[in-house]
Design a protein around this motif. Sequence first.
Motif, PDB file in Angstrom:
ATOM      1  N   HIS A  78       0.941  -1.110  -0.113  1.00 12.62           N
ATOM      2  CA  HIS A  78      -0.308   0.016   0.021  1.00 12.62           C
ATOM      3  C   HIS A  78       0.773   1.174   0.033  1.00 12.62           C
ATOM      4  N   VAL A  79       0.741   2.140  -0.826  1.00 14.85           N
ATOM      5  CA  VAL A  79       1.589   3.453  -0.995  1.00 14.85           C
ATOM      6  C   VAL A  79       0.637   4.490  -0.885  1.00 14.85           C
ATOM      7  N   ILE A  80       0.948   5.450   0.314  1.00 16.01           N
ATOM      8  CA  ILE A  80       0.119   6.692   0.536  1.00 16.01           C
ATOM      9  C   ILE A  80       0.938   7.855   0.519  1.00 16.01           C
ATOM     10  N   GLU A  81       0.648   9.023   0.617  1.00 17.23           N
ATOM     11  CA  GLU A  81       1.115  10.227   0.941  1.00 17.23           C
ATOM     12  C   GLU A  81       0.538  10.947   2.024  1.00 17.23           C
ATOM     13  N   ALA A  82       1.649  11.380   2.843  1.00 15.73           N
ATOM     14  CA  ALA A  82       0.905  12.010   4.032  1.00 15.73           C
ATOM     15  C   ALA A  82       1.939  13.455   4.394  1.00 15.73           C
ATOM     16  N   VAL A  83       1.537  14.209   4.958  1.00 12.92           N
ATOM     17  CA  VAL A  83       2.312  15.456   5.776  1.00 12.92           C
ATOM     18  C   VAL A  83       3.202  15.984   4.857  1.00 12.92           C
ATOM     19  N   GLY A  84       2.831  16.691   3.629  1.00 14.04           N
ATOM     20  CA  GLY A  84       3.484  17.344   2.701  1.00 14.04           C
ATOM     21  C   GLY A  84       4.113  16.412   1.659  1.00 14.04           C
ATOM     22  N   ARG A  85       3.209  15.516   1.270  1.00  9.28           N
ATOM     23  CA  ARG A  85       3.576  14.484   0.191  1.00  9.28           C
ATOM     24  C   ARG A  85       4.744  13.506   0.651  1.00  9.28           C
ATOM     25  N   SER A  86       5.139  13.380   2.051  1.00  8.68           N
ATOM     26  CA  SER A  86       5.865  12.285   2.266  1.00  8.68           C
ATOM     27  C   SER A  86       5.408  11.050   1.715  1.00  8.68           C
ATOM     28  N   LYS A  87       6.326  10.092   0.837  1.00 11.37           N
ATOM     29  CA  LYS A  87       5.612   8.861   0.509  1.00 11.37           C
ATOM     30  C   LYS A  87       5.902   7.879   1.148  1.00 11.37           C
ATOM     31  N   ILE A  88       4.982   6.978   1.637  1.00  8.54           N
ATOM     32  CA  ILE A  88       4.904   5.985   2.714  1.00  8.54           C
ATOM     33  C   ILE A  88       4.689   4.653   1.989  1.00  8.54           C
ATOM     34  N   VAL A  89       5.389   3.669   2.135  1.00 14.51           N
ATOM     35  CA  VAL A  89       5.321   2.413   1.367  1.00 14.51           C
ATOM     36  C   VAL A  89       4.871   1.448   2.568  1.00 14.51           C
ATOM     37  N   ILE A  90       3.828   0.652   2.665  1.00 14.48           N
ATOM     38  CA  ILE A  90       3.531  -0.327   3.944  1.00 14.48           C
ATOM     39  C   ILE A  90       3.679  -1.483   3.063  1.00 14.48           C
ATOM     40  N   LYS A  91       4.183  -2.625   3.677  1.00 16.20           N
ATOM     41  CA  LYS A  91       4.489  -3.820   2.905  1.00 16.20           C
ATOM     42  C   LYS A  91       4.296  -5.056   4.029  1.00 16.20           C
ATOM     43  N   ASN A  92       3.281  -5.893   3.767  1.00 14.53           N
ATOM     44  CA  ASN A  92       2.680  -6.918   4.702  1.00 14.53           C
ATOM     45  C   ASN A  92       2.711  -6.486   6.068  1.00 14.53           C
ATOM     46  N   GLY A  93       1.961  -5.478   6.161  1.00 12.70           N
ATOM     47  CA  GLY A  93       1.537  -4.721   7.455  1.00 12.70           C
ATOM     48  C   GLY A  93       2.511  -3.991   8.354  1.00 12.70           C
ATOM     49  N   ALA A 119       6.090   6.925  12.867  1.00 11.64           N
ATOM     50  CA  ALA A 119       5.283   6.517  14.106  1.00 11.64           C
ATOM     51  C   ALA A 119       3.989   6.875  13.893  1.00 11.64           C
ATOM     52  N   ASN A 120       3.628   7.881  13.322  1.00 11.70           N
ATOM     53  CA  ASN A 120       2.184   8.688  13.101  1.00 11.70           C
ATOM     54  C   ASN A 120       1.392   7.380  12.312  1.00 11.70           C
ATOM     55  N   ILE A 121       2.051   6.912  11.319  1.00 12.22           N
ATOM     56  CA  ILE A 121       1.563   6.003  10.282  1.00 12.22           C
ATOM     57  C   ILE A 121       1.365   4.740  11.138  1.00 12.22           C
ATOM     58  N   GLU A 122       2.209   4.197  11.816  1.00 10.10           N
ATOM     59  CA  GLU A 122       2.156   2.801  12.776  1.00 10.10           C
ATOM     60  C   GLU A 122       0.897   3.152  13.680  1.00 10.10           C
ATOM     61  N   HIS A 123       0.878   4.286  14.277  1.00 13.20           N
ATOM     62  CA  HIS A 123      -0.305   4.560  15.032  1.00 13.20           C
ATOM     63  C   HIS A 123      -1.734   4.269  14.448  1.00 13.20           C
ATOM     64  N   ARG A 124      -1.733   4.942  13.336  1.00 10.53           N
ATOM     65  CA  ARG A 124      -3.090   4.918  12.420  1.00 10.53           C
ATOM     66  C   ARG A 124      -3.210   3.156  12.475  1.00 10.53           C
ATOM     67  N   MET A 125      -2.085   2.515  12.059  1.00 11.24           N
ATOM     68  CA  MET A 125      -2.364   0.969  11.579  1.00 11.24           C
ATOM     69  C   MET A 125      -2.429   0.467  13.022  1.00 11.24           C
ATOM     70  N   ASN A 126      -2.245   0.513  14.024  1.00 11.61           N
ATOM     71  CA  ASN A 126      -2.531  -0.094  15.305  1.00 11.61           C
ATOM     72  C   ASN A 126      -3.720   0.472  15.966  1.00 11.61           C
ATOM     73  N   SER A 127      -4.159   1.476  15.444  1.00  9.75           N
ATOM     74  CA  SER A 127      -5.300   2.099  16.390  1.00  9.75           C
ATOM     75  C   SER A 127      -6.516   1.803  15.686  1.00  9.75           C
ATOM     76  N   TRP A 128      -6.543   1.775  14.483  1.00 15.22           N
ATOM     77  CA  TRP A 128      -7.712   1.619  13.570  1.00 15.22           C
ATOM     78  C   TRP A 128      -7.554   0.477  12.294  1.00 15.22           C
ATOM     79  N   GLY A 129      -6.213   0.027  12.402  1.00 23.92           N
ATOM     80  CA  GLY A 129      -6.201  -1.107  11.296  1.00 23.92           C
ATOM     81  C   GLY A 129      -5.961  -0.673   9.842  1.00 23.92           C
ATOM     82  N   MET A 130      -5.413   0.667   9.550  1.00 23.92           N
ATOM     83  CA  MET A 130      -5.042   0.962   8.363  1.00 23.92           C
ATOM     84  C   MET A 130      -4.223  -0.163   7.591  1.00 23.92           C
ATOM     85  N   CYS A 131      -4.653  -0.394   6.314  1.00 20.10           N
ATOM     86  CA  CYS A 131      -3.769  -1.322   5.488  1.00 20.10           C
ATOM     87  C   CYS A 131      -3.787  -2.693   6.222  1.00 20.10           C
ATOM     88  N   HIS A 132      -4.713  -3.069   6.904  1.00 22.07           N
ATOM     89  CA  HIS A 132      -4.827  -4.509   7.522  1.00 22.07           C
ATOM     90  C   HIS A 132      -6.139  -4.692   7.354  1.00 22.07           C
TER      91      HIS A 132
END
Length: 302
Positions: free
Chosen positions: A24-39, A72-85
């Motif tokens: 999963h590829v997202i952009e956040a906080v000023g087009r910082s590119k974040i790649v999430i692989k296998n959770g 850390a912010n993206i991990e918080h979203r993943m852990n608190s409401w399951g983003m990309c899971h």
Amino acid sequence: MIPQREAGKKEGLLHMSENEDDIHVIEAVGRSKIVIKNGKVAEVSVSKLRHCPLAKKFALPIDEITPDAVKANIEHRMNSWGMCHPHRKISGSVDFVGFGASELISCGILSGSLDAAVLACDGAGTVIVTTPEMVQGIGGRMSGLVSTSPLKEEMDRIEQDGGIVLDRAHATIDPVLGVSRAYERGFSHVAVTVASADVAAAIHAKHPYTFIFGVHMSGITEADAQHLVEVADIITACASKWIWQIAGAKALLQAGTAVPVFALTKRGKQLILDKIARSDRPVLVSGSKLPVYGPELPDPLL
């Protein structure tokens, strides 16, 4: 469990994982590119922003914008409401910001001025949503979704709760096709979130009555900003200097002064006023030449 960080940076990216099965590829906080692989967060690029007043209000605030802080912010979203899971939360009712896209579209569905929303959802791609709870659940804490992999369990729950997944096999992101499918299904007051001037123009040309909400505008060109302003009903300023200047000058209403939204049409203005009417928060209403810049803005405007 929050993934353990690995030390070291390479070419501006913070690398965490090499598994490429579920991406999963997202952009956040000023087009910082974040790649999430296998959770797990695998890559985080350096943001173009030094400071963002909205990021300071995240559930896990970002005071200094660094790859580690974004991760850390993206991990918080993943852990608190399951983003990309697969167990991702798809319904919600809490407003995360006063005049965000999901908050305003939810209000429109609640009031009856809108009857469907075409959104991008991690794990599902383009979806058609008809309830305010699902609009907010999908969009409330989501950033700019670039691409995603299909998550069957999540798509099942979206459809069980009345949503429509455009492409279960590939989780394609195609807002133009999503809007067409919404009208084919019999909806007549459709809203769509777009991050591209070309996509907005294509939707407007094919379905001119669609309510177009421009999102994730940081870093767009002057020409694209001008084209978006010509077809959109509401646009978020994000950290875009061109949206601030071009949309701000044309706007009928500005909501917010740090990271505002601009209503460019009467129905866009009415939706924001409807949201204000449904809120118990005190509001200052004052006529003014727009845009109005607050004391704290994203830095730099891109």
